[in-house]
Design a protein around this motif. Structure first.
Motif, mmCIF file in Angstrom:
data_model
loop_
_atom_site.group_PDB
_atom_site.id
_atom_site.type_symbol
_atom_site.label_atom_id
_atom_site.label_comp_id
_atom_site.label_asym_id
_atom_site.label_seq_id
_atom_site.Cartn_x
_atom_site.Cartn_y
_atom_site.Cartn_z
ATOM 1 N N THR A 1 3.746 14.113 -0.772
ATOM 2 C CA THR A 1 4.376 12.959 -0.709
ATOM 3 C C THR A 1 4.371 12.409 0.704
ATOM 4 O O THR A 1 4.201 13.269 1.671
ATOM 5 C CB THR A 1 5.964 13.264 -0.707
ATOM 6 O OG1 THR A 1 6.390 13.457 -2.074
ATOM 7 C CG2 THR A 1 6.667 11.844 -0.619
ATOM 8 N N PRO A 2 3.643 10.981 0.978
ATOM 9 C CA PRO A 2 3.689 10.773 2.426
ATOM 10 C C PRO A 2 5.014 10.673 3.099
ATOM 11 O O PRO A 2 5.973 10.754 2.610
ATOM 12 C CB PRO A 2 3.083 9.392 2.054
ATOM 13 C CG PRO A 2 3.651 8.846 0.763
ATOM 14 C CD PRO A 2 3.551 10.104 -0.007
ATOM 15 N N VAL A 3 4.884 10.902 4.525
ATOM 16 C CA VAL A 3 5.947 11.227 5.448
ATOM 17 C C VAL A 3 6.103 10.204 6.306
ATOM 18 O O VAL A 3 5.078 10.016 7.041
ATOM 19 C CB VAL A 3 6.105 12.679 5.578
ATOM 20 C CG1 VAL A 3 7.096 12.830 6.871
ATOM 21 C CG2 VAL A 3 6.355 13.534 4.573
ATOM 22 N N GLY B 1 -3.866 15.763 0.927
ATOM 23 C CA GLY B 1 -3.814 15.949 2.259
ATOM 24 C C GLY B 1 -2.339 15.398 3.140
ATOM 25 O O GLY B 1 -1.889 14.294 2.213
ATOM 26 N N GLY B 2 -1.890 16.204 4.244
ATOM 27 C CA GLY B 2 -0.819 15.376 4.722
ATOM 28 C C GLY B 2 -0.861 14.147 5.118
ATOM 29 O O GLY B 2 -2.232 13.729 5.848
ATOM 30 N N ALA B 3 -0.187 12.979 4.539
ATOM 31 C CA ALA B 3 -0.002 11.874 5.270
ATOM 32 C C ALA B 3 1.043 11.387 5.938
ATOM 33 O O ALA B 3 2.275 11.543 5.388
ATOM 34 C CB ALA B 3 -0.258 10.853 3.876
ATOM 35 N N LEU B 4 0.787 11.231 7.232
ATOM 36 C CA LEU B 4 2.049 10.687 7.974
ATOM 37 C C LEU B 4 1.921 9.265 8.648
ATOM 38 O O LEU B 4 0.717 8.830 8.998
ATOM 39 C CB LEU B 4 1.924 11.578 9.283
ATOM 40 C CG LEU B 4 3.039 12.012 10.303
ATOM 41 C CD1 LEU B 4 3.983 12.496 9.436
ATOM 42 C CD2 LEU B 4 2.746 12.663 11.328
ATOM 43 N N VAL B 5 3.134 8.553 8.572
ATOM 44 C CA VAL B 5 3.216 7.161 9.161
ATOM 45 C C VAL B 5 4.086 7.603 10.353
ATOM 46 O O VAL B 5 5.363 7.761 10.286
ATOM 47 C CB VAL B 5 3.824 6.348 8.175
ATOM 48 C CG1 VAL B 5 3.814 4.954 8.654
ATOM 49 C CG2 VAL B 5 3.109 6.330 6.852
ATOM 50 N N ILE B 6 3.590 6.880 11.355
ATOM 51 C CA ILE B 6 4.333 7.268 12.744
ATOM 52 C C ILE B 6 5.154 5.883 12.850
ATOM 53 O O ILE B 6 4.387 4.851 13.114
ATOM 54 C CB ILE B 6 3.810 7.433 13.929
ATOM 55 C CG1 ILE B 6 3.052 9.116 13.475
ATOM 56 C CG2 ILE B 6 4.306 7.294 15.361
ATOM 57 C CD1 ILE B 6 1.828 9.162 14.308
ATOM 58 N N ALA C 1 0.757 -1.255 -0.007
ATOM 59 C CA ALA C 1 -0.023 -0.070 0.064
ATOM 60 C C ALA C 1 0.842 1.242 0.044
ATOM 61 O O ALA C 1 0.528 2.139 -0.747
ATOM 62 C CB ALA C 1 -0.961 0.030 1.213
ATOM 63 N N LEU C 2 1.897 1.191 0.882
ATOM 64 C CA LEU C 2 2.926 2.361 0.977
ATOM 65 C C LEU C 2 3.355 2.696 -0.596
ATOM 66 O O LEU C 2 3.372 3.893 -0.956
ATOM 67 C CB LEU C 2 3.978 1.986 1.719
ATOM 68 C CG LEU C 2 3.640 2.307 3.287
ATOM 69 C CD1 LEU C 2 4.858 2.051 3.910
ATOM 70 C CD2 LEU C 2 2.981 3.576 3.702
#
Lengths: 728, 570
Positions: A178-180, A120-125, A109-110
């Motif tokens: 970009t996802p972060v 929209g901002g996409a954040l992976v913790i 998925a990533l």
């Protein structure tokens, strides 16, 4: 119900601007998400980010007030895919998991998410589970950032910086489409510190609003020709945008020093440890004032070439402090300097260990080695004064012992046994492995494919069961190659957490489809216990905001398994018989045994207060615990080799003629009954007894009890009289 | 250009997962914060922590310095070897581990350690005694620290119905290692809000204990095996006089303990039989001396329990010497141990008593029905006075155990008949739960225990006593020309323990060793027997033992054919 309740802590999430908060790192991140106007949050539990999920589970009112959607996702892949909501809409979304285990699962998925990019901002913790305390394979998340072109934040591990980078992460994501990933090391997740709160913000657009007004943009979908354009876009548009944002916002930090000839480049997450190492070398104070210049990479991907080159120019040498391997950053910087024809010497893994956690001692030694090689004058004059000698002295336990001439390390080496992790007191999983160990005595050793979860402790003494473990939910998959006719079947183990995560399809479905003849053992303890006791589909409890009580047995039958049996884990004899039957039955197809009983940690947490209350209010309660007769115990410890329960321990033999310590049940015993079951099924010594202790007896209890006491007491008087006659 | 010389105070807590180290870390953090310090703590929760060794780490830093410099301090995330000010260990081995990792150093570390042990699986699972030597660890950690407060904090916690965290916290306060007054500590406990009263009581006890800094009291000397001045009964007195008259002083304590146990097990005659047997051995060990008590003068006359209990006792060490000096010793005194220690008599006194008190169903029943046991259970489960406590015994008598208690011929008849065995064993295939606190269960076991009077007629008695005689005979004959071997043969009895499979396993290995000695005509080296015994206790599956036995049997053949090659096993 999770292992820890955060009902108290969640109130912190309501605090407004200016209030100082004293919290754990991962709680700070949770608060920062709300401050950043996040619209939806998801994730999959696992240390070190479990608490984020647990807190949000306990914070439903607050989330409702803010119109934030929260899901406990089925897996990390689900969580990553959930970020798709940020592709078309200006919705800020965040998900969390343990890495690299979870990132591996999520990477399909990533990769798709990173290809099309986000609005929209996409954040992976990312809870980077690396180094001491880690429970998974030792790898870096850095590789995922590079391969999918996602940005990787590795902020300094103090709460103000970490929480600030949550907001910055969303902005960077939006600025560069970009996802972060926000990477937090284990101890950073659990560091207790303080930061000043800001007001929570409602999302600009809620998930429901977005759903009501759909937006479609086929250029964001990973299908040719868009997929080719995505790659071009990544390099030509998103990367430059990211670099510009990072430079402008000064996400990376430069620290000046009075020594100009050498400098250190470090990952932000290592900052505190680097400062401590420099402090011990006499080159920094407790406030981070530092004699050597530093370049702190709070963003470890992408690299800001110009910043790095600027830092290096004019220095004789720089040391790159990059934890883990391969040394991606070192390779990149070497390349940059070569391209720019900068002659500064780049040191890194030649001075520091190639692999393993960079804790304080490692850094003290590595930086010391670097300085000795490139700037010995920083160290050499120091050896004149005793204090400075101390500063560069590299700690070596043997040397310290010799110098002090009094720490008998060798003596300790002989006496200090290892203490690996293991099953808790009364764990319902332990009896299953007691049964398998006994079964092996009957039919010989069994090949076992293990899974991820507490049940993997079966590989340790005293059980010594299990050959491989291939990943969460992959126990059955890991045994699938053995699907050939043979004199003996193999057993694959899977937990209920892993089963719902993917094991139902990857393991059970696969076994049905490929007509496997082997045995799958599903350990069902009502929770995802290893990650902190979170609820899952098959949890027995009624959970008001989730749908639970979905039977594993029905699911297994639903995908086509005909031979399914559910057993009570504490019933060792039945577990043993059932597994034996599964190993030998003529029925074709996979044989699934579901061993069911509740995680004792959770059960005790739920029941202890109730029982205490009953005792207090006068209700009849029978408390059970086990007991070993020291006189009868043989000191052979066969019972311990079949159990390993922390509360089944040993103590001095009461018989002065015997030397072997005898078994003993301490007061932590929860009376699970395994000791007795084992004593019966394995025919152990007759020294085990269960004791029922009655609180608040009824009149009938009293009548019976007194009668029994009278008769038994009379007989015991007889015994005492005889013993008196036969005294020595 | 550095702005500050002040260092944070660095505190590490070394504990086991689930022990409450997190609570303690929280208290210390809250305490420091309330006293004008910046505090930071870290830990490693999760599955990595389940019951395993783990470390919590804190750093605290004075606000006054923060205000002076005008910046926040940079605090560390992990302890650094050689740079820990205070190390708190919630278990003794964890204290040892912290020293090994360099977290306790003589130049700066205040060590607060409990001396209690929570045994690891590695120690507990051994077939014999696998426990680490806590005294050695304690000695080492004391030497490693700048200052050390160490006592049994688990016990103190129990005495105050509290948990070890409160005791550790109290001890920390008592050492004065942190610059905070006592009431600050207590306020932190109150702020925690859980079990405040008991936690404060434990805190107070620990505070005082740490201020006095007394070590654990040395175990009371009541565990010495002493010769009673006078026996409790006339028949006992006759036995006592016989011991005094016929055995040297350094054996008497052990022998009296043997007698005490055998009288308890059977009766006075049985103890007389014990002495008959023992005298045969002593006569071999001491042929020159008349059977009088004056012979022994050189050795200690009271043997402490711990000296006996520890497998590495003086006796074993002396035996080691005997073995090492096999030839030289034997040349001078072919049938004596070094300097009149009477090692053989003492070894046999101990092992013969244990063997003669073999655990048959009668004995098990006898132990289960006694008042003293009921009281012990009540104590251990912390029952209150008058509370009803019902034990349920997990018993699994198989056909073998039942036949043991049948008359000799009948028992042998059943066990020798495969058909009967098959038919009857079905009746005893299941374990039984016997409620000894209730009348049916108690009466069953009570009746069984009364069969003691008929024990001499049972199958098991005849089997065991025949085996004892054979074993004694072998010791006695061997003692004449190989004292060390005789000693090892006596000690080999330690393989015989337990019930069911455990007993069968030990017996098989014991018999294999005896057969090896028999076949070699007594020419096996003592060290080989000792090595075989150790191998027998190495694992359940017996791979080590089989290998050792094969090696010994191989060299046995070599010795027989080659003549004088000594049999030495690795």
């Amino acid at each position: 119900m999770a292992e820890r309740s955060f009902k108290k802590e969640v109130q912190i999430l309501r605090k407004g601007a200016g209030e100082p908060l004293h919290v754990e790192g991962i709680l700070g991140v949770t608060k920062a998400l709300l401050q950043a106007g996040v619209a939806y949050v998801g994730g999959y539990q696992g240390a070190p980010i479990s608490h984020l999920m647990d807190v949000l589970n306990d914070a439903r009112d607050i989330l409702e007030d803010l119109d934030v959607h929260f899901e406990s996702n089925g897996s990390e892949a689900t969580a990553a895919a959930m970020l798709a909501a940020s592709v078309n809409y200006p919705l800020r979304g965040a998900v969390a998991w343990k890495s690299t285990a979870g990132t591996n699962v999520a990477s399909d998925a990533l990769a798709n998410l990173a290809s099309g990019g986000v609005t929209g901002g996409a954040l992976v913790i990312i809870g980077e589970d690396y180094g001491e305390g880690s429970s998974i394979m030792q790898e870096r998340t850095h590789a995922f950032a590079m391969k999918s072109q996602m940005w990787l934040l590795d902020p300094r591990p103090d709460l103000p910086t970490i929480t600030d980078f949550v907001e910055k992460g969303f902005e960077l994501s939006e600025a560069s489409h970009t996802p972060v990933m926000l990477e937090l090391r284990i101890r950073a997740c659990h560091v207790h510190g303080s930061f000043v709160a800001k007001d929570n913000r409602r999302p600009r657009l809620s998930v429901a609003e977005a759903k009501e007004a759909p937006v479609r943009d086929t250029s964001r979908i990973v299908l040719p020709p868009s997929s080719f354009l995505h790659e071009k876009e990544k390099i030509e548009a998103r990367l430059p945008a990211a670099i510009e944002y990072i430079r402008e916002q000064r996400l990376n930090e430069f620290v000046e020093g009075d020594i100009a000839s050498v400098g250190l480049i470090l990952q932000g997450g290592l900052y505190n440890t680097v400062i401590r190492a420099l402090n011990l070398l006499g080159l920094a104070d407790s406030f981070g004032t530092c004699r050597l210049p530093l370049y702190i990479m709070n963003v470890t991907y992408p690299y800001i070439d110009t910043e790095i080159i600027d830092f290096c120019i004019g220095k004789e040498a720089v040391l790159l402090i990059e934890e883990g391997q391969p040394n991606y950053i070192e390779q990149a910087i070497g390349h940059m300097l070569r391209r720019a024809d900068v002659q500064t010497r780049l040191c890194g893994k030649d001075m520091l260990p190639v692999y393993g956690e960079y804790h304080g001692d490692v850094l003290r030694q590595g930086i010391g080695k670097f300085l000795a090689a490139v700037a010995p004058e920083l160290i050499a004059p120091a050896s004149a004064s005793s204090q400075s000698t101390d500063a560069v002295a590299i700690f070596d336990p043997e040397a310290t012992a010799a110098a002090a001439n009094r720490i008998p390390l060798k003596q300790l080496e002989e006496e200090v046994p290892p203490r690996p992790v293991g099953f808790c007191v009364g764990c319902p999983e332990r009896p299953i492995f007691s049964a398998i160990k006994q079964l092996q005595r009957k039919i010989g050793d069994i090949h076992m494919s293990c899974d991820i979860g507490c049940h993997v402790f079966s590989i340790l003494p005293p059980f010594n069961l299990g050959n491989t473990t291939m990943g969460y939910g992959l126990g059955a998959a890991g045994g699938s190659a053995f699907n050939r006719k043979a004199a003996k079947r193999n057993i694959s183990v899977m937990g209920d957490g892993g089963f719902w995560h993917n094991g139902l399809t990857s393991g059970i479905g696969n076994a049905v489809f490929n007509r496997s003849d082997d045995v799958v053992l599903i350990v069902d303890n009502n929770y995802s216990a290893a990650t902190g006791g979170q609820d899952i589909l098959s949890s027995r409890a009624d959970v008001d905001h989730r749908s639970t009580q979905h039977s594993i047995e029905n699911a297994v039958r639903g995908v086509g398994v005909n031979w399914v049996k559910t057993v009570d884990t504490y019933d060792v004899a039945t577990v043993k018989e059932t597994l034996h039957e599964a190993m030998t039955t003529a029925t074709e197809g996979p044989k699934v045994v579901i061993a069911q009983n509740e995680c004792m940690l959770n059960k005790q947490r739920r029941e202890k207060p109730i029982v205490r209350n009953h005792i207090k209010t006068g209700k009849r309660v029978v408390r059970t615990r086990f007991f070993v007769d020291g006189d009868t115990c043989t000191g052979d410890h066969a019972c311990i080799r079949l159990s390993g329960c922390p509360s089944l321990t040993v103590r001095e033999n009461p018989n002065p003629l015997k030397s072997d310590p005898v078994a003993y049940v301490d007061n932590d015993c929860v009376g699970c009954g395994l000791c007795g079951e084992n004593a019966h099924t394995a025919v152990l010594c007759p020294s085990f007894a269960k004791t029922d202790i009655i609180f608040n007896p009824t009149p009938w209890d009293r009548l019976l009890g007194n009668l029994r006491g009278k008769v038994i007491g009379w007989l015991q008087n007889r015994i005492d009289r005889r013993l008196k006659r036969y005294a020595f | 250009m550095l702005k500050s010389q002040i260092q944070p105070t660095k505190i590490a807590i070394s504990a086991m997962g689930g022990q409450g180290g997190g609570v303690l870390a929280d208290w210390i953090r809250d305490l420091a914060t309330s006293q004008g310090y910046v505090a930071q703590s870290t830990s490693v929760p999760g599955v990595a922590q389940r019951t395993g060794a783990t470390i919590y780490y804190l750093e605290i830093f004075p606000e006054t310095e923060v205000e002076r410099v005008g910046r926040q301090p940079v605090l560390g995330m992990t302890p650094i070897p050689g740079d820990v000010d205070i190390l708190i260990a919630a278990e003794l081995v964890e204290a040892g581990r912290a020293v090994q990792r360099g977290f306790v150093t003589p130049d700066k570390t205040t060590l607060i350690a409990t001396t209690h042990r929570a045994y690891t699986v590695a120690e507990k699972q051994q077939l014999g005694n696998g426990l680490a030597d806590g005294a050695k660890i304690l000695e080492a950690v004391r030497q490693a620290a700048k200052s050390c407060v160490a006592f049994d904090m688990e016990q103190l916690a129990r005495e105050n119905s509290s948990v070890i965290s409160s005791v550790l916290f109290g001890a920390l306060a008592g050492t004065g290692a942190l610059p905070f007054a006592r009431d600050g500590f207590e306020a932190a406990i109150r702020a925690g809000g859980i079990a405040v009263a008991t936690n404060l009581a434990a805190f107070d006890a620990a505070y005082r204990r740490a201020q006095q800094n007394l070590p654990d009291p040395t175990p009371a000397p009541d565990d010495e095996l002493v010769v009673p001045a006078k026996a409790a009964t006339a028949a006992g007195q006759r036995l006592l006089e016989r011991v005094r008259k016929n055995f040297p002083e350094n054996c008497q304590g052990l022998i009296c303990e043997g007698i005490r146990q055998l009288v308890d097990y059977q009766d006075f005659d049985y103890a007389q039989l014990y002495l008959d047997r023992l005298e045969r051995v002593f006569a071999k060990e001491n042929p020159a001396a008349p059977p009088a008590a004056t012979d022994a003068t050189t050795s200690e006359n009271a043997v402490t329990k711990s000296a006996i209990a520890n497998s590495k006792t003086k006796e074993s060490a002396a035996a080691e010497n005997t073995v090492a000096n096999d030839s030289s010793q034997n040349r001078d005194h072919p049938n004596r141990g070094p300097s009149g220690n009477h090692l053989l008599t003492r070894a046999v006194a101990r092992h013969l008593a244990l063997w003669m008190a073999f655990q048959d169903t009668i004995r098990v029943a006898d132990q289960k029905v006694r008042r003293e046991r009921f009281e012990r259970i009540r104590r251990e489960v912390k029952a209150e006075a008058g509370q009803f406590v019902y034990p349920v015994e997990y018993l699994h008598p198989r056909l073998e155990e039942v036949c043991d208690s049948l008359p000799r011929r009948l028992g042998a008849f059943i066990l020798d008949s495969p058909r009967l065995r098959r038919r009857l064993s079905g009746l005893f295939a299941k374990g039984r739960r016997v409620h000894t606190g209730k009348l049916g269960g108690y009466l069953l076991l009570y009746t069984l225990s009364c069969l003691r009077r008929l024990r001499r007629f049972t199958y098991r008695y005849s089997v065991e006593n025949a085996a004892i005689e054979a074993w004694l005979e072998r010791i006695v004959t061997t003692a004449a020309d190989n004292y060390a071997l005789a000693l090892r043969l006596a000690e080999a009895q330690r393989l015989l323990k337990g019930y069911g499979d455990t007993h069968a396993r030990g017996l098989t290995r014991f018999n294999a060793i005896m057969q090896l000695v028999e076949r070699s005509g007594g020419r096996v080296a003592a060290s080989t027997v000792e090595a075989l015994c150790q191998a027998a206790l190495a694992s359940e599956d017996g791979s080590e033992f089989d290998a050792a036995l094969a090696a010994a049997a191989g060299s046995d053949k070599a010795a027989t054919s080659g003549g004088a090659v000594p049999l030495v096993s690795h």
